[in-house]
Design a protein around this motif. Structure first.
Motif, PDB file in Angstrom:
ATOM      1  N   SER A  20       7.901   5.839   5.501  1.00  0.00           N
ATOM      2  CA  SER A  20       6.703   6.779   5.497  1.00  0.00           C
ATOM      3  C   SER A  20       6.800   7.596   6.659  1.00  0.00           C
ATOM      4  O   SER A  20       6.436   8.635   6.582  1.00  0.00           O
ATOM      5  CB  SER A  20       5.665   5.748   6.089  1.00  0.00           C
ATOM      6  N   SER A  48      -0.752   3.650   3.451  1.00  0.00           N
ATOM      7  CA  SER A  48       0.233   4.365   2.406  1.00  0.00           C
ATOM      8  C   SER A  48      -0.573   4.966   1.279  1.00  0.00           C
ATOM      9  O   SER A  48      -0.539   6.251   0.633  1.00  0.00           O
ATOM     10  CB  SER A  48       1.568   3.559   2.075  1.00  0.00           C
ATOM     11  N   TYR A  89       8.466  10.564   5.179  1.00  0.00           N
ATOM     12  CA  TYR A  89       7.667  11.386   4.342  1.00  0.00           C
ATOM     13  C   TYR A  89       6.460  12.235   5.154  1.00  0.00           C
ATOM     14  O   TYR A  89       6.545  13.352   4.629  1.00  0.00           O
ATOM     15  CB  TYR A  89       6.766  10.557   3.448  1.00  0.00           C
ATOM     16  N   THR A  95      -2.562   7.933   1.849  1.00  0.00           N
ATOM     17  CA  THR A  95      -1.942   9.230   2.183  1.00  0.00           C
ATOM     18  C   THR A  95      -1.699   9.823   0.799  1.00  0.00           C
ATOM     19  O   THR A  95      -1.531  10.903   0.699  1.00  0.00           O
ATOM     20  CB  THR A  95      -0.642   8.797   2.666  1.00  0.00           C
ATOM     21  N   ARG A  96      -1.310   8.680  -0.194  1.00  0.00           N
ATOM     22  CA  ARG A  96      -1.049   9.155  -1.523  1.00  0.00           C
ATOM     23  C   ARG A  96      -2.466   9.950  -2.302  1.00  0.00           C
ATOM     24  O   ARG A  96      -2.342  10.968  -2.994  1.00  0.00           O
ATOM     25  CB  ARG A  96      -0.672   8.056  -2.561  1.00  0.00           C
ATOM     26  N   LEU A 103       7.331   8.228  -0.293  1.00  0.00           N
ATOM     27  CA  LEU A 103       5.934   7.656  -0.023  1.00  0.00           C
ATOM     28  C   LEU A 103       5.983   6.582  -1.168  1.00  0.00           C
ATOM     29  O   LEU A 103       5.460   5.651  -0.895  1.00  0.00           O
ATOM     30  CB  LEU A 103       4.955   8.657  -0.473  1.00  0.00           C
TER      31      LEU A 103
END
Length: 377
Positions: free
Chosen positions: A317, A360, A320, A363-364, A329
């Motif tokens: 992470s 995570s 990324y 974040t995506r 990711l």
């Protein structure tokens, strides 16, 4: 965030070290079996890992095979097995508390009485002091009672004082005293205890040859203490020295050794810390490689494997965040999802692992706008 091992992992590793140095036939072998069994039983009650319970029962049974029937170790093992059987049939029994009471009633009183009859520090008294110190270590590790390490530390200080540098147990006793001082530092925050623990561990390392089977353990322990001092004061010299020591420990141990994944994970965590301090991408890349190796050398079902996977996911992470490569990711999300799935409810690390997965996925979502990621997060 990276997983942090529960408090009892430290004494369990210490007792494994002690047991390796006191094989069957050593006069303290029964007591070393008992000490490790008690610590495993205590961790089982906290984490509900059946493997710890099974190993603990096996160790208590081994005590009955090798200890004299009128010895403290034999009596305590019978008691421990009885408590284990009761906990399986009825409500869980606080084994550590029962052992604590028995130590008060029998072990400590018996050894104290023996010590009172010996007026000069000789090998016999040294052995009794060693036993008494371990008794206090068992109580402290299971109960976290500050009253016990005070007495244990003073006891072990006498042991170390009257143990010559060429004695085969000198490095072990230095290590034990250093770890106990560090445990008291963790509870009370006394910096003097941290400084003294580092000195004792450094002496243990200096007295131990590279070919000694426990050299890697002493290096690992000293590195851990230096990291604690770095986290307390921020002196990068301590971080650099800790990395060097953990690297030496990794080099001294074979790939098939059961401690190899733990050492690889430790070194990876230290390099991650250096990356976050200075931003050198080489440290992050190396930490990812080390975490991958730790995972590779750890069999499925091992209780530490989720922690190694979690640390790998965390580093991916971070990479990324640095470069924006979606493959990092995606892999971190996959790792975090698997970790959460195999972490039982009630596990102390479950909240942090859920948080890592949620972060995570968020974040995506920010990258692609898929509402399903937002809902899952």
């Amino acid at each position: 965030m990276n997983d942090v091992s529960p408090d009892l992992d430290v004494p369990i590793n210490l007792y494994r070290d002690v047991l390796r140095l006191r094989p069957r036939g050593h006069p303290d072998h029964p007591f070393s079996l008992l000490s490790l069994g008690v610590a495993l039983a205590a961790r089982m009650q906290r984490q509900h890992d059946e493997a710890d319970g099974t190993e603990g029962k096996s160790l208590f049974s081994q005590v009955l095979d090798v200890a004299l029937e009128d010895s403290y170790a034999y009596h305590a093992a019978v008691l421990a097995l009885g408590c284990t059987a009761k906990s399986e049939m009825d409500q869980p029994t606080e084994l550590s508390q029962i052992i604590q009471n028995d130590l008060e009633d029998r072990g400590v009183q018996r050894l104290d009485a023996a010590l009172q009859s010996i007026f000069h520090p000789d090998s016999c008294k040294n052995a009794l002091l060693d036993h008494l110190g371990i008794l206090f270590c068992v109580r402290f590790d299971c109960l976290g009672d500050l009253g016990d390490p005070e007495r244990a530390i003073s006891t072990l200080e006498v042991v170390v004082q009257f143990t010559s540098d060429d004695h085969p147990d000198k490095s072990l006793r230095l290590n034990t005293l250093g770890r106990l001082l560090f445990s008291r530092y963790q509870l009370s925050g006394g910096v003097t205890d941290l400084e003294r623990s580092i000195c004792f561990l450094a002496d243990a390392v200096q007295l131990t040859s590279d070919g000694h089977p426990d050299k890697s353990s002493w290096l690992k322990n000293l590195g851990h203490l230096l990291l604690a001092r770095y986290e307390c004061f921020g002196d990068v010299t301590d971080l650099e020295r800790s990395i060097s020591l953990q690297g030496d420990a990794v080099q001294l141990i074979s790939d098939g050794h059961p401690d190899k994944p733990f050492l690889l994970n430790n070194l990876g965590s230290l390099l991650s810390a250096r990356y976050y301090r200075f931003g050198d991408i080489a440290n992050l890349e190396k930490s990812i490689s080390l975490f991958e190796d730790a995972v590779k050398f750890t069999p499925d079902g091992h209780p530490d494997k989720p922690s190694w996977l979690n640390n790998l996911g965390h580093s991916l992470s971070s990479r990324y965040d640095r470069f924006g490569d979606i493959a990092d990711l995606e892999k971190s999300i996959s790792l975090f999802a698997d970790i959460v799935k195999f972490t039982p409810d009630g596990h102390p690390a479950k909240p942090s692992r859920l948080n890592n997965l949620s972060h995570s996925l968020s974040t995506r979502y920010e990258r692609f706008g898929d509402i399903a990621d937002l809902e899952k997060s």
